[in-house]
Design a protein around this motif. Structure first.
Motif, PDB file in Angstrom:
ATOM      1  N   PRO A   1       0.841  -1.206   0.000  1.00 18.18           N
ATOM      2  CA  PRO A   1       0.000   0.000   0.000  1.00 18.18           C
ATOM      3  C   PRO A   1       0.878   1.259   0.000  1.00 18.18           C
TER       4      PRO A   1
ATOM      5  N   ARG B   1      -0.518   4.379   0.774  1.00 15.94           N
ATOM      6  CA  ARG B   1      -1.051   5.305   1.777  1.00 15.94           C
ATOM      7  C   ARG B   1      -1.934   4.541   2.741  1.00 15.94           C
TER       8      ARG B   1
ATOM      9  N   GLU C   1      -5.233   3.719   5.298  1.00 18.77           N
ATOM     10  CA  GLU C   1      -6.683   3.605   5.154  1.00 18.77           C
ATOM     11  C   GLU C   1      -7.344   4.164   6.399  1.00 18.77           C
TER      12      GLU C   1
ATOM     13  N   ALA D   1      -3.844  -0.279   6.698  1.00 18.05           N
ATOM     14  CA  ALA D   1      -3.854  -0.629   5.272  1.00 18.05           C
ATOM     15  C   ALA D   1      -3.081  -1.917   5.029  1.00 18.05           C
TER      16      ALA D   1
ATOM     17  N   ALA E   1      -4.599  -5.559   3.567  1.00 16.92           N
ATOM     18  CA  ALA E   1      -4.001  -6.255   2.414  1.00 16.92           C
ATOM     19  C   ALA E   1      -3.588  -7.675   2.793  1.00 16.92           C
TER      20      ALA E   1
END
Length: 130
Positions: free
Chosen positions: A12, A14, A16, A31, A35
Motif C-alpha cells: 500500500p 497510503r 486507510e 492498510a 491487504a
C-alpha cells in the motif's frame, strides 16, 4: 519437502481511514493489515516485504531507477492446485464420461458417426432469389 508457490503484490502507498485509527502510522498499519488479511483469505501466508529497484524509461532515450515496495506471500503448492481446480468450469456428467473414453462430446442434433449433418436451403435476408 513441501513445495510453495509465491506471489508478490504492491505494498500500500497510503493509509486507510478507519474508526479509532488517527495517526498516519496507524492508518498505514491498518492498510497493511487489510491487504494481508485479504491475501490470507485465499490461503496466502505473509512472508516478507521487499524493496526492489525498477528501471523505467524517461523521455525517448533516458532511463531512471525507482524503487518498488512489494509484499511477498506464499502458500503450499497443493492448495494452489485445489484453488485452480475450484476456479475451472466443471464438465457436465455426460461430457465427463465421454471425454474419458477418448472421444469428443457430441453436440445436440449431431448425425451418427461418419456422416455429415443434413443441410437445407439457405434462407433469410440478403439472399437473392435465383
Amino acid at each position: 519437502m513441501q513445495k510453495f508457490e509465491y506471489k508478490a503484490v504492491p505494498a500500500p502507498m497510503r493509509g486507510e481511514k478507519a474508526r479509532g485509527v488517527k495517526t498516519t502510522a496507524d492508518r498505514f498499519a491498518h492498510a497493511l493489515t487489510l491487504a494481508m488479511n485479504e491475501m490470507a483469505r485465499d490461503g496466502w501466508e505473509y512472508l516478507r516485504a521487499d524493496t526492489l529497484p525498477c528501471e523505467e524509461r524517461t523521455g525517448l532515450t533516458g532511463r531512471s531507477t525507482s524503487f518498488q515496495h512489494v509484499l511477498v506471500f506464499r502458500r503450499p503448492f497443493e492448495e494452489a492446485a485445489e484453488a485452480e481446480a475450484a476456479e475451472r468450469p466443471l464438465l457436465l456428467p455426460q461430457m465427463r464420461s465421454r471425454s474419458t473414453e477418448g472421444t469428443a462430446p457430441r453436440l445436440a442434433g449431431d448425425a451418427g458417426e461418419g456422416s455429415a449433418p443434413k443441410l437445407g436451403p439457405a434462407g433469410g435476408r440478403g439472399m437473392a432469389a435465383g
